[in-house]
Design an enzyme around this catalytic site. Structure first.
Site, PDB file in Angstrom:
ATOM      1  N   ARG A 290     -49.676 -49.383 -10.135  1.00  0.00           N
ATOM      2  CA  ARG A 290     -49.847 -47.930 -10.035  1.00  0.00           C
ATOM      3  C   ARG A 290     -50.834 -47.343 -11.025  1.00  0.00           C
ATOM      4  NH1 ARG A 290     -44.357 -49.056  -9.166  1.00  0.00           N
ATOM      5  NH2 ARG A 290     -43.903 -48.838  -6.935  1.00  0.00           N
ATOM      6  N   GLY A 350     -37.653 -55.757 -11.441  1.00  0.00           N
ATOM      7  CA  GLY A 350     -36.924 -56.989 -11.196  1.00  0.00           C
ATOM      8  C   GLY A 350     -35.428 -56.826 -11.106  1.00  0.00           C
ATOM      9  N   TRP A 400     -39.072 -49.500 -14.029  1.00  0.00           N
ATOM     10  CA  TRP A 400     -40.344 -49.857 -13.420  1.00  0.00           C
ATOM     11  C   TRP A 400     -41.328 -48.710 -13.208  1.00  0.00           C
ATOM     12  CZ3 TRP A 400     -40.644 -47.764  -8.420  1.00  0.00           C
ATOM     13  CH2 TRP A 400     -39.433 -47.506  -7.771  1.00  0.00           C
ATOM     14  N   ASP A 461     -28.164 -48.188  -4.561  1.00  0.00           N
ATOM     15  CA  ASP A 461     -29.527 -48.474  -5.011  1.00  0.00           C
ATOM     16  C   ASP A 461     -30.321 -47.198  -5.265  1.00  0.00           C
ATOM     17  OD1 ASP A 461     -31.714 -49.894  -5.780  1.00  0.00           O
ATOM     18  OD2 ASP A 461     -32.224 -50.691  -3.821  1.00  0.00           O
ATOM     19  N   ASP A 463     -31.728 -45.824  -7.851  1.00  0.00           N
ATOM     20  CA  ASP A 463     -32.160 -45.907  -9.247  1.00  0.00           C
ATOM     21  C   ASP A 463     -32.888 -44.643  -9.692  1.00  0.00           C
ATOM     22  OD1 ASP A 463     -34.911 -48.264  -8.659  1.00  0.00           O
ATOM     23  OD2 ASP A 463     -34.266 -46.483  -7.585  1.00  0.00           O
ATOM     24  N   ARG A 488     -33.117 -39.448  -6.815  1.00  0.00           N
ATOM     25  CA  ARG A 488     -33.033 -40.209  -5.564  1.00  0.00           C
ATOM     26  C   ARG A 488     -31.690 -39.988  -4.857  1.00  0.00           C
ATOM     27  NH1 ARG A 488     -35.032 -46.526  -5.390  1.00  0.00           N
ATOM     28  NH2 ARG A 488     -34.276 -47.100  -3.310  1.00  0.00           N
TER      29      ARG A 488
END
Length: 709
Positions: A290, A350, A400, A461, A463, A488
């Site tokens: 990015r 990861g 991330w 999920d 995050d 999210r």
């Protein structure tokens, strides 16, 4: 398994056991690194080197020394040509004339059907080992076929090509050297007041992604046209780069492994850097990068094999290269670094592979690590009690995306990802700190000052790696230092960024998993939203109400703009489910709601209340909309404009009303955030679309009219 392969595996396993035993008792200390290399090869962690080549190179007295392979697991970094003398290079020149010049021309300048070898990024890499494999194995589905030459002759060819094309080892410099004025740390602290440049991933430390430029405005935006376009050579499906602009130089990343310096007024390539990557990377979500960070005369980039690299901003040459994590364990870097003072900060990806998340700070001059904040507390530390039944060794919580910084408070803010396993929480009962949180870290030490957890014990999920947006606004009659966050999980939050205190929260998209938030911001979870064997329908879906796409904030209008998805998902728990196609272990899975349309939107929220002021939205049926990452982020300007993407369309909206004012069909998917900058009195808007970067500006007459306004 064929008998020969069985014998080979048995022999290698026996050799590894013997060498480990011998090295362990100190009898053969010189073979310790060889033991590691054999073990990594046997267990599939080193793939881009054949057994025949490896065993020859490991022999005592070999002309190729592989000790660094034991640390990097990357043959492209470890293997250098052993035939690099002047006599070898001269012989390589003759070999090139005899074997390669028909296609590639005299000394590689292009010929009948073969490309020019100069000033280009090689498809299979530019290191010595990459060239060796290209010469001997060829490139599938091209006219480049492998050559059956003696080993030493291949190495002589490699040495000649490297010298002839003026290669730097891991960086490929173009014919031009970029002239760049060093970037001072003070300039980064005031980046928001330098609208002519774009010096950080989010435009400024506050991450508002707002520019004071107003040459392009609501009255003339319809006149925008493409000023230049730079096509990439990548085969990647999407480009997620956010360019940086310093002076007249633009820095962009090209997936999976390259950095380019471009002339910001023409798009001309000034230099390129390309890194060879190992083949066995563990990546859940594509080979993306990015962006970069900049300080002084250096550009910093993270890599998919979890290295942080400093490059000369003027040439692309490597200054230092440090391993942040072990890619074989699932670590990677896809986000842009963040420079704070004389440090370079990075997070890691990861979580799907059970890593231990962290934020690292490195000395910008030397590459030495200053501090590390681990997102998972060690056993006995504060927060470890929130992981009942879990050893905390590999519980995820990755970092991330890029954080934000308040120079006055000396606090760094970083979003933390989901726990592992994603959908099965049986072995991690409790809140699972500091997953799904934002953490405030002391800049000098990395010490945790405060945290706020958006989704305790996440099972979907969701995050919390969204960009922390720092705003100053009046709350209850007094000016407060705030953090705005569209999460999210479907809720919009407002926090005090000094203390982390929850101030307010409200849904900004359809959500069915909670009955709201309590006075401390903790969700009131509905039991029926928990993943189950039969499947649980929940809004938002796995993709979230928003994801990593950058929001923007207009401080004059006090409006917060967020890219949004309205879609549900059906969540299943399956604790013994095998790893998925990319090797991730999730403890379950999710599916889309059959025959449900997906609504994509840009929503303008009042920053202090979260109340919807306006929205641009469009519905897509399932066949029309397959890729999550078709969205991308936003940028706002003092010209009262919002720019962003929808599928392949680049759009501009009225920042006050949401009225669409301009659109351009790019012909490629938009999965990045736009930026804006100024060169020689002209304002540019730039977006990555498909496999290109496009720069837009007003025509000359439009510029003149704009300046009069």
């Amino acid at each position: 398994m064929p008998p020969r392969r069985v014998l080979r595996v048995f022999f290698v396993a026996a050799a590894v056991v013997f060498l480990i035993s011998a090295a362990g008792i100190g009898l053969i200390p010189a073979l310790r690194w060889r033991t590691k290399v054999l073990f990594y090869k046997t267990t599939g962690q080193i793939n881009d080197i054949e057994w025949s080549d490896l065993t020859r190179m490991l022999r005592p007295g070999s002309d190729i020394y592989l000790e660094s392979l034991a640390e990097t697991k990357n043959p492209y970094l470890a293997i250098e040509s052993p035939r690099g003398s002047k006599r070898d290079i001269e012989a390589g020149k003759q070999l090139f004339a005899e074997n390669c010049s028909l296609c590639h021309g005299d000394q590689g300048h292009g010929g009948a059907g073969g490309p020019d070898l100069y000033n280009r990024i090689y498809r299979q890499g530019h290191s010595d080992w990459a060239l060796y494999r290209t010469i001997t194995l060829g490139i599938p589905k091209t006219a480049m076929v492998g050559r059956q030459l003696p080993r030493d002759d291949v190495w002589r060819l490699v040495s000649f090509i490297q010298q002839a094309t003026a290669d730097t080892g891991t960086a490929k410099s173009g014919s031009n050297v970029a002239s760049i004025e060093p970037v001072a740390a003070a300039e980064l602290r005031g980046a928001g007041d330098r609208p002519g440049e774009w010096l950080t991933y989010s435009g400024s430390y506050s991450s508002q992604r707002h520019s004071q430029l107003r040459q392009i405005n609501r009255d003339n935006v319809s006149q925008l046209r493409v000023e230049w376009e730079r096509q990439f050579s990548t085969a990647a499906e999407r480009v997620e780069t956010t360019p940086l602009v310093r002076g007249s130089i633009m820095f962009v990343t090209e997936p999976p492994n390259s950095v380019l310096a471009l002339d910001a007024t023409t798009g001309q390539v000034l230099w390129t850097y390309s890194r060879e990557l190992p083949a066995n990377l563990k990546l859940c979500c594509g080979q993306v990068n990015r962006g970069v960070a900049i300080l002084g005369d250096r550009v910093f980039v993270g890599t998919l094999d979890a290295h942080l690299i400093a490059l000369e901003a003027g040439t692309g040459k490597v200054i230092w290269d440090v391993a942040v994590g072990d890619f074989a364990e699932g670590y990677s870097i896809t986000g842009a670094p963040l420079v704070v003072d004389d440090m370079v900060l990075t997070g890691v990806g990861g979580g799907e592979y059970g890593i231990r998340g962290f934020v690292d700070a490195y000395d910008a001059a030397s590459g030495k690590r200053r501090w590390r904040f681990e997102t998972l507390p060690k056993p006995g530390e504060l927060g470890s009690e929130t992981w009942g039944g879990n050893t905390l060794e590999r519980a995820g919580a990755p970092t991330w995306l890029t954080g934000s910084f308040d120079p006055g408070l000396r606090l760094i803010y970083w979003g933390i990802g989901n726990p592992s396993l994603n959908f099965d929480g049986e072995n991690r009962k409790g809140d699972n700190l500091y997953s799904n949180s934002v953490v405030a870290l002391e800049a000098d030490t990395g010490k945790l000052r405060w945290y706020f957890q958006f989704t305790p014990h996440d099972l979907h999920d969701w995050d919390a790696v969204q960009i922390p947006v720092l705003v100053d606004a009046e709350i209850e009659g007094s000016k407060r230092k705030l953090m705005a966050w569209a999460n999210r999980n479907g809720f919009y939050y407002l926090l005090d960024r000094v203390t982390g205190k929850f101030l307010m929260g409200t849904p900004f998209a359809k959500q069915t998993w909670a009955d709201g938030l309590d006075s401390n911001g903790r969700p009131l979870v509905r039991p029926e939203s928990i993943p189950s064997r039969q499947g649980s329908l929940v809004y938002p879906s796995l993709n979230g109400a928003t994801n990593w796409w950058s929001p923007t904030y207009d401080p004059d209008l006090e409006l917060f703009y967020v890219p949004t998805i309205e879609r549900g998902g059906i969540f299943y728990i399956w604790p013994d489910r095998p790893p998925d196609v990319v090797g991730a272990r999730l403890g379950g899975y999710d599916t889309k709601v059959p025959h449900e349309d997906m609504t994509v939107a840009v929503k303008a929220l009042e920053v202090r209340t979260g109340r919807l002021r306006w929205q641009y939205s469009k519905k897509y049926s399932s066949p029309e909309r397959k890729a999550l990452n078709d969205m991308g982020g936003l940028v706002s300007t003092s010209g009262r404009l919002i720019f962003g993407g929808d599928g392949e369309t680049f759009l501009a909206w009225d920042a006050e009303t949401g009225t669409e004012l301009w659109r351009f069909e790019t012909g490629g998917k938009i999965a990045a955030a736009p930026i804006t900058y100024e060169q020689a009195g002209r304002q540019y808007i730039v977006i990555a679309a498909g496999r290109s970067v496009l720069a837009f500006a007003l025509p000359a007459t439009g510029n003149a009219a704009a300046r009069k306004n």
